[in-house]
Motif scaffolding. Structure first.
Motif, PDB file in Angstrom:
ATOM      1  N   ASP A  52       0.851  -1.184   0.000  1.00  0.00           N
ATOM      2  CA  ASP A  52       0.000   0.000   0.000  1.00  0.00           C
ATOM      3  C   ASP A  52       0.893   1.242   0.000  1.00  0.00           C
ATOM      4  OD1 ASP A  52      -2.202   1.615   0.164  1.00  0.00           O
ATOM      5  OD2 ASP A  52      -3.063   0.622   1.915  1.00  0.00           O
ATOM      6  N   ASN A  62       2.438  -1.746   6.816  1.00  0.00           N
ATOM      7  CA  ASN A  62       3.158  -2.403   5.728  1.00  0.00           C
ATOM      8  C   ASN A  62       4.356  -3.197   6.226  1.00  0.00           C
ATOM      9  OD1 ASN A  62       1.956  -1.511   2.988  1.00  0.00           O
ATOM     10  ND2 ASN A  62       2.102   0.406   4.103  1.00  0.00           N
ATOM     11  N   GLY A 110      -3.222  -4.008   2.108  1.00  0.00           N
ATOM     12  CA  GLY A 110      -3.992  -2.774   2.216  1.00  0.00           C
ATOM     13  C   GLY A 110      -5.249  -2.828   1.369  1.00  0.00           C
ATOM     14  N   TRP A 218      -1.669   8.632   4.379  1.00  0.00           N
ATOM     15  CA  TRP A 218      -0.882   7.597   5.065  1.00  0.00           C
ATOM     16  C   TRP A 218       0.585   7.958   5.159  1.00  0.00           C
ATOM     17  CZ3 TRP A 218      -4.520   5.269   7.294  1.00  0.00           C
ATOM     18  CH2 TRP A 218      -5.678   4.842   6.642  1.00  0.00           C
TER      19      TRP A 218
END
Length: 395
Positions: A52, A62, A110, A218
């Protein structure tokens, strides 16, 4: 030769995506070779991970997935390849290439990877797929698995810790992208903090801020730091971030500021629960009477160690705890199911009962959480598992 052609293909894909030779080299898939390629059960199994936004070394979501894959490489001997998007628009671009090469398993790390996984799984029925944090094909594809978590359950427990130990009676929440998935973190955290406030008869507050409305949220630690600063000025002495790589901005803020001084909007609602915890020299120099320590609560991975300012876990650590979401275990177990032939499509839902979420307790925060709070956390955990406490999933 086939593998070489595949690497060249993905390299060409990266060139097309980034239009930058150096970026293309950085985006080309990397492989983790098994330690004993011929003797381990998964030596001939190839697994592709499509990450992601934020990248595999975000110290959070991650990275947890990457660590699970690394474990599978070492223990099972599988070959791990990965694809990291250069920007949010490229999320999912490596998935088709993995499938065309006939990989045994393709994992989308993700929810943003779900549309690509769903479409590709339908086109390549002989390849197995999985998505972390989303359900491909509404759970109806025999070759695609969705792994989802009851994040609100784990967030309730860390919210309880925050509400129980906050000296100001004000705690904060920082979300990454303003979406229903992160609302689960917020709702659980708020419920846990308010449960603790009510137990102690405190009129506490939970402050909430989101980094943004796009996938860029993010990976914007500067914005998260700005939100943390605002919440601290309003009296929040414990702040929880569910924001991927952006959460590092909160951690930086807490370690730089170290403490809150009483005055203005900052009021102390209870005694200092950390008075007996040894302080490191820089803290003693900057902070003193009329102050209280600042803390962050980590997410996904155990981020407690990131709050250690002086490389000494026996002194005050600014990582109060972490809401651990076992993405690493989910990735490892999914890979293992392919190796041992037990893989099944559908949905896997992980919460406290399945040990899919929880809170982190280690040498970095052992002295921060009183024994009576630890015992109460175990009682609350069991009450949630038994259905005696219903943790909300939405605002």
């Amino acid at each position: 030769m086939r593998r070489l052609l595949w690497l060249l293909t993905l390299g060409a894909l990266a060139v097309a995506l980034t239009a930058c030779p150096r970026k293309a080299e950085e985006q080309a898939a990397t492989e983790t070779a098994p330690a004993e390629e011929t003797s381990l059960p998964g030596a001939n199994v190839r697994v592709g991970l499509a990450f992601d936004a934020g990248g595999k070394f975000d110290r959070s979501f991650n990275q947890s997935a990457w660590e699970g894959a690394q474990r599978a490489a070492q223990e099972l001997g599988v070959q791990i390849f990965d694809f990291e998007p250069a920007d949010p628009s490229q999320v999912g671009q490596g998935i088709r290439t993995f499938a065309e090469e006939g990989f045994d398993l393709v994992i989308g790390v993700g929810f943003a990877n779900e549309p690509a996984i769903t479409a590709t799984a339908k086109e390549f029925p002989n390849v197995k797929f999985a998505v972390i944090d989303a359900v491909p094909g509404e759970g109806q594809l025999p070759n695609a698995l969705g792994v989802v978590f009851r994040e609100h359950e784990g967030s309730f427990l860390v919210g309880y810790v925050a509400g129980k130990l906050s000296r100001t009676g004000v705690v904060g929440f920082i979300g990454g992208m303003d979406i229903p998935l992160i609302h689960k973190f917020e709702a659980g955290f708020r419920a846990g903090a308010e449960y603790a406030f009510q137990e102690d008869g405190i009129q506490g507050r939970v402050l909430v801020g989101y980094v943004g409305n796009t996938p860029a949220a993010w990976n914007d630690p500067a914005k998260a730091k700005e939100i943390a600063s605002s919440q601290a000025r309003q009296g929040a002495d414990i702040i929880y971030a569910a924001a991927g790589g952006s959460g590092l901005g909160l951690i930086d803020f807490v370690k730089e500021e170290m403490c809150l001084r009483e005055g203005g909007a900052v009021r102390f609602a209870r005694e200092d629960r950390f008075a007996d915890v040894p302080k490191y020299p820089a803290y003693e120099e900057k902070c003193g009477e009329g102050t209280t320590p600042l803390f962050f609560i980590g997410v996904d991975s155990n981020q407690n160690y990131l709050g250690d300012t002086d490389n000494d876990p026996t002194t005050l650590n600014h990582g109060l705890t972490s809401m651990v979401k076992r993405v690493d275990v989910a990735v490892y177990d999914t890979i293992k199911s392919v190796v041992d032939g037990t893989f099944q499509g559908g949905v896997k839902d992980l919460g406290l009962a399945e040990e899919g979420v929880g809170y982190a307790l280690d040498e970095y925060n052992q002295a921060l959480i009183p024994e009576e709070v630890k015992a109460r956390l175990e009682e609350l955990k069991q009450a949630i598992i038994n259905g005696e406490i219903q943790v909300p999933e939405t605002r």
